[in-house]
Every structure is written in structure tokens, then in C-alpha cells.
Design a protein around this motif. Structure first.
Motif, PDB file in Angstrom:
ATOM      1  N   TYR A  99       0.619  -1.142  -0.157  1.00  0.00           N
ATOM      2  CA  TYR A  99      -0.002   0.095  -0.152  1.00  0.00           C
ATOM      3  C   TYR A  99       0.980   1.337   0.108  1.00  0.00           C
ATOM      4  CZ  TYR A  99      -3.678  -3.166   1.326  1.00  0.00           C
ATOM      5  OH  TYR A  99      -4.617  -4.438   1.144  1.00  0.00           O
ATOM      6  N   ALA A 100       0.453   2.181  -0.705  1.00  0.00           N
ATOM      7  CA  ALA A 100       1.333   3.527  -0.948  1.00  0.00           C
ATOM      8  C   ALA A 100       0.397   4.514  -1.286  1.00  0.00           C
ATOM      9  CB  ALA A 100       2.637   3.184  -2.098  1.00  0.00           C
ATOM     10  N   HIS A 101       0.875   5.845  -1.053  1.00  0.00           N
ATOM     11  CA  HIS A 101       0.114   6.997  -1.220  1.00  0.00           C
ATOM     12  C   HIS A 101       0.333   7.413  -2.811  1.00  0.00           C
ATOM     13  CE1 HIS A 101      -0.396   8.601   2.683  1.00  0.00           C
ATOM     14  NE2 HIS A 101       0.620   7.904   2.955  1.00  0.00           N
ATOM     15  N   ILE A 102      -0.853   7.875  -3.117  1.00  0.00           N
ATOM     16  CA  ILE A 102      -0.714   8.247  -4.643  1.00  0.00           C
ATOM     17  C   ILE A 102      -0.496  10.042  -4.476  1.00  0.00           C
ATOM     18  CG2 ILE A 102      -2.302   8.777  -6.733  1.00  0.00           C
ATOM     19  CD1 ILE A 102      -3.963   6.719  -6.022  1.00  0.00           C
ATOM     20  N   ILE A 103       0.411  10.357  -5.347  1.00  0.00           N
ATOM     21  CA  ILE A 103       0.971  11.710  -5.253  1.00  0.00           C
ATOM     22  C   ILE A 103       0.412  12.120  -7.007  1.00  0.00           C
ATOM     23  CG2 ILE A 103       2.834  13.404  -5.379  1.00  0.00           C
ATOM     24  CD1 ILE A 103       2.276  11.868  -2.711  1.00  0.00           C
ATOM     25  N   ASN A 104      -0.432  13.176  -6.889  1.00  0.00           N
ATOM     26  CA  ASN A 104      -1.344  13.884  -8.047  1.00  0.00           C
ATOM     27  C   ASN A 104      -0.481  15.238  -7.989  1.00  0.00           C
ATOM     28  OD1 ASN A 104      -2.331  14.466 -10.324  1.00  0.00           O
ATOM     29  ND2 ASN A 104      -4.461  14.327  -9.364  1.00  0.00           N
ATOM     30  N   GLY A 105       0.344  15.410  -8.880  1.00  0.00           N
ATOM     31  CA  GLY A 105       1.008  16.767  -9.087  1.00  0.00           C
ATOM     32  C   GLY A 105       1.979  16.958  -7.659  1.00  0.00           C
ATOM     33  N   ASN A 106       1.597  17.835  -6.698  1.00  0.00           N
ATOM     34  CA  ASN A 106       2.240  18.230  -5.421  1.00  0.00           C
ATOM     35  C   ASN A 106       1.392  17.922  -4.288  1.00  0.00           C
ATOM     36  OD1 ASN A 106       4.527  19.282  -6.931  1.00  0.00           O
ATOM     37  ND2 ASN A 106       3.530  21.557  -6.861  1.00  0.00           N
ATOM     38  N   ASP A 107       0.133  17.281  -4.583  1.00  0.00           N
ATOM     39  CA  ASP A 107      -0.656  16.589  -3.587  1.00  0.00           C
ATOM     40  C   ASP A 107      -0.807  15.376  -3.394  1.00  0.00           C
ATOM     41  OD1 ASP A 107      -2.353  17.372  -1.554  1.00  0.00           O
ATOM     42  OD2 ASP A 107      -4.117  18.047  -2.737  1.00  0.00           O
ATOM     43  N   THR A 108      -1.118  14.782  -2.261  1.00  0.00           N
ATOM     44  CA  THR A 108      -1.492  13.551  -1.991  1.00  0.00           C
ATOM     45  C   THR A 108      -2.942  13.421  -2.072  1.00  0.00           C
ATOM     46  OG1 THR A 108       0.253  13.292  -0.379  1.00  0.00           O
ATOM     47  CG2 THR A 108      -1.215  11.558  -0.262  1.00  0.00           C
ATOM     48  N   VAL A 109      -3.367  12.210  -2.770  1.00  0.00           N
ATOM     49  CA  VAL A 109      -4.792  12.040  -2.766  1.00  0.00           C
ATOM     50  C   VAL A 109      -5.456  11.481  -1.688  1.00  0.00           C
ATOM     51  CG1 VAL A 109      -6.624  10.616  -4.354  1.00  0.00           C
ATOM     52  CG2 VAL A 109      -4.576  11.810  -5.514  1.00  0.00           C
ATOM     53  N   ASN A 110      -6.324  12.205  -1.141  1.00  0.00           N
ATOM     54  CA  ASN A 110      -7.052  11.635   0.110  1.00  0.00           C
ATOM     55  C   ASN A 110      -8.584  12.084  -0.157  1.00  0.00           C
ATOM     56  OD1 ASN A 110      -5.026  10.949   1.761  1.00  0.00           O
ATOM     57  ND2 ASN A 110      -4.305  12.804   1.882  1.00  0.00           N
ATOM     58  N   TYR A 111      -9.317  11.339   0.828  1.00  0.00           N
ATOM     59  CA  TYR A 111     -10.820  11.635   0.586  1.00  0.00           C
ATOM     60  C   TYR A 111     -11.276  12.307   1.819  1.00  0.00           C
ATOM     61  CZ  TYR A 111     -11.423   8.806  -3.520  1.00  0.00           C
ATOM     62  OH  TYR A 111     -11.234   8.138  -4.707  1.00  0.00           O
ATOM     63  N   ASN A 112     -10.699  13.613   2.232  1.00  0.00           N
ATOM     64  CA  ASN A 112     -11.216  14.453   3.167  1.00  0.00           C
ATOM     65  C   ASN A 112     -12.654  15.131   3.070  1.00  0.00           C
ATOM     66  OD1 ASN A 112      -8.558  13.799   4.266  1.00  0.00           O
ATOM     67  ND2 ASN A 112      -7.816  15.555   3.490  1.00  0.00           N
ATOM     68  N   ASP A 113     -13.185  15.339   4.005  1.00  0.00           N
ATOM     69  CA  ASP A 113     -14.603  16.042   3.874  1.00  0.00           C
ATOM     70  C   ASP A 113     -14.924  16.727   4.953  1.00  0.00           C
ATOM     71  OD1 ASP A 113     -17.015  16.326   2.815  1.00  0.00           O
ATOM     72  OD2 ASP A 113     -17.475  13.991   2.746  1.00  0.00           O
ATOM     73  N   ARG A 114     -15.872  17.582   4.863  1.00  0.00           N
ATOM     74  CA  ARG A 114     -16.286  18.598   5.862  1.00  0.00           C
ATOM     75  C   ARG A 114     -17.534  18.358   6.368  1.00  0.00           C
ATOM     76  NH1 ARG A 114     -14.388  24.408   6.908  1.00  0.00           N
ATOM     77  NH2 ARG A 114     -16.236  25.499   7.521  1.00  0.00           N
ATOM     78  N   ILE A 115     -17.809  18.152   7.541  1.00  0.00           N
ATOM     79  CA  ILE A 115     -19.116  17.699   8.129  1.00  0.00           C
ATOM     80  C   ILE A 115     -19.922  18.888   8.748  1.00  0.00           C
ATOM     81  CG2 ILE A 115     -20.390  16.640   9.892  1.00  0.00           C
ATOM     82  CD1 ILE A 115     -18.057  14.555  10.272  1.00  0.00           C
ATOM     83  N   ALA A 116     -21.125  19.111   8.341  1.00  0.00           N
ATOM     84  CA  ALA A 116     -21.888  20.420   8.910  1.00  0.00           C
ATOM     85  C   ALA A 116     -21.959  20.281  10.437  1.00  0.00           C
ATOM     86  CB  ALA A 116     -23.319  20.509   8.053  1.00  0.00           C
ATOM     87  N   ASN A 117     -22.463  21.431  10.883  1.00  0.00           N
ATOM     88  CA  ASN A 117     -22.501  21.593  12.157  1.00  0.00           C
ATOM     89  C   ASN A 117     -23.485  20.804  12.895  1.00  0.00           C
ATOM     90  OD1 ASN A 117     -22.219  22.612  14.784  1.00  0.00           O
ATOM     91  ND2 ASN A 117     -23.462  24.312  14.417  1.00  0.00           N
ATOM     92  N   LEU A 118     -23.217  19.909  13.779  1.00  0.00           N
ATOM     93  CA  LEU A 118     -24.020  18.936  14.428  1.00  0.00           C
ATOM     94  C   LEU A 118     -24.352  19.057  15.873  1.00  0.00           C
ATOM     95  CD1 LEU A 118     -22.499  15.422  12.988  1.00  0.00           C
ATOM     96  CD2 LEU A 118     -24.428  16.978  12.117  1.00  0.00           C
ATOM     97  N   GLU A 119     -23.958  20.339  16.431  1.00  0.00           N
ATOM     98  CA  GLU A 119     -23.862  20.509  17.967  1.00  0.00           C
ATOM     99  C   GLU A 119     -25.590  21.012  18.171  1.00  0.00           C
ATOM    100  OE1 GLU A 119     -22.160  23.476  21.242  1.00  0.00           O
ATOM    101  OE2 GLU A 119     -21.487  23.488  19.266  1.00  0.00           O
ATOM    102  N   PRO A 120     -25.893  20.066  19.245  1.00  0.00           N
ATOM    103  CA  PRO A 120     -27.784  20.070  19.547  1.00  0.00           C
ATOM    104  C   PRO A 120     -27.627  21.274  20.549  1.00  0.00           C
ATOM    105  CG  PRO A 120     -26.469  18.669  20.938  1.00  0.00           C
ATOM    106  CD  PRO A 120     -25.466  19.040  19.865  1.00  0.00           C
ATOM    107  N   ASP A 121     -28.834  21.904  20.328  1.00  0.00           N
ATOM    108  CA  ASP A 121     -29.439  23.042  21.269  1.00  0.00           C
ATOM    109  C   ASP A 121     -29.874  22.622  22.180  1.00  0.00           C
ATOM    110  OD1 ASP A 121     -28.674  24.760  19.270  1.00  0.00           O
ATOM    111  OD2 ASP A 121     -30.555  24.621  18.244  1.00  0.00           O
ATOM    112  N   THR A 122     -29.695  21.460  22.732  1.00  0.00           N
ATOM    113  CA  THR A 122     -30.180  20.711  24.040  1.00  0.00           C
ATOM    114  C   THR A 122     -29.097  21.020  25.259  1.00  0.00           C
ATOM    115  OG1 THR A 122     -29.577  18.859  23.634  1.00  0.00           O
ATOM    116  CG2 THR A 122     -31.660  19.136  22.963  1.00  0.00           C
TER     117      THR A 122
END
Length: 166
Positions: A99-122
Motif C-alpha cells: 500500500y502506498a500514497h498516490i501523489i497527483n502533482g504536488n498533492d497526496t490523493v485523500n478523501y477528506n470531507d467537511r461535516i456540517a455543524n451537528l451541535e445540539p441546542d439541548t
């Protein structure tokens, strides 16, 4: 009158203390944790590799400060900074057990994501749920015989969860 007041005060104090003492406290750590649940693979006949993979994992966070809103745009959550994303999935394609990283240009290929705010009002802020991470195929790079992912999440206080590996 003094005895009635003393009785009333003592009874009130006892009830308040009993209420505070019996109130459920969250036993979940404020540091997020995740558990791998599995994956689904969707293959299409017209492609040489798997077309789509969904990775599922469970999370919990005791203080509920998971996720980012659109207003979370200053450092350290600014575009281009490390914590712009709060789900990190290191993608490691494998060939013959290596297993090895894939380098695409100057960047490593990853599957990062941004979860929306989940903080409850309770009052009880502890949260848990299931996150499904969608992995689109990486066309034209390599066709692995297997893949490995190292996944972790980060909350708003920058507490980092454990790492799960698929």
C-alpha cells in the motif's frame, strides 16, 4: 415560625441536591471516537475498476461540538488550512499487498470531507451517529487490487478521534 422556615429550607435544599445529584451526566468523552461499520461497493460493467465505494463508521462526541458551519471560515478552519476539513481519510491503494500514497502533482490523493455543524441546542450535548463517506473512483491513476483507508475525525476544539483502518 423559625421551625417552619428551617423545615421548608431543609426540605427545599434536600430536593435541589437530590435533583442535581440524580441528573444524568454524559459518560461520553469530549474527545470524539469512531468505530468502523463496513462498506458498500457499487460496480459498473463499463469500468475497469469499482465505480463507487461507501465507507460507514459510527461516531460519538461527549460535548457535541462536531461539525463546522459556513461561518467557520477563519483560521484554523480557513480554506487551504489543515482543519478546513474535519473528516480525514488517507487513501492507500494496494498492489500485491503493498500500500502506498498516490501523489497527483504536488498533492497526496485523500478523501477528506467537511461535516456540517451537528451541535445540539439541548442541555445534554453528547451526540452520536453514522457517517457515510463516499469514495469516487480515481480515474486514470492506477487500478489497485485493494485499498486501505485510515480515517479519523476532528471536532471544533481540534480534539482528534482514534484512527480506524479499513
Amino acid at each position: 415560625m423559625g421551625r417552619k422556615f428551617l423545615f421548608f429550607f431543609t426540605t427545599t435544599l434536600f430536593v435541589v441536591l437530590a435533583f442535581v445529584k440524580c441528573r444524568k451526566q454524559s459518560l461520553i468523552s469530549p474527545i470524539p471516537s469512531i468505530t468502523y461499520l463496513g462498506y458498500n461497493k457499487i460496480s459498473y460493467q463499463n469500468f475497469a475498476s469499482d465505480s463507487l465505494i461507501y465507507i460507514r463508521f459510527q461516531f460519538e462526541d461527549g460535548d457535541g461540538n462536531m461539525g463546522l458551519s459556513i461561518t467557520d471560515s477563519t483560521s484554523p478552519f480557513r480554506v487551504g488550512e489543515r482543519f478546513y476539513y474535519n473528516v480525514f481519510a488517507e487513501y492507500l491503494p494496494g498492489k500485491n499487498g503493498v500500500y502506498a500514497h498516490i501523489i497527483n502533482g504536488n498533492d497526496t490523493v485523500n478523501y477528506n470531507d467537511r461535516i456540517a455543524n451537528l451541535e445540539p441546542d439541548t442541555r445534554n450535548k453528547a451526540i452520536n451517529g453514522i457517517i457515510t463517506l463516499k469514495l469516487d473512483p480515481i480515474v486514470g491513476l492506477i487500478v489497485p487490487d485493494s485499498i486501505k483507508l485510515n480515517i479519523y475525525i476532528v471536532d471544533k476544539k481540534l480534539n482528534t478521534s482514534n484512527i480506524i483502518s479499513t
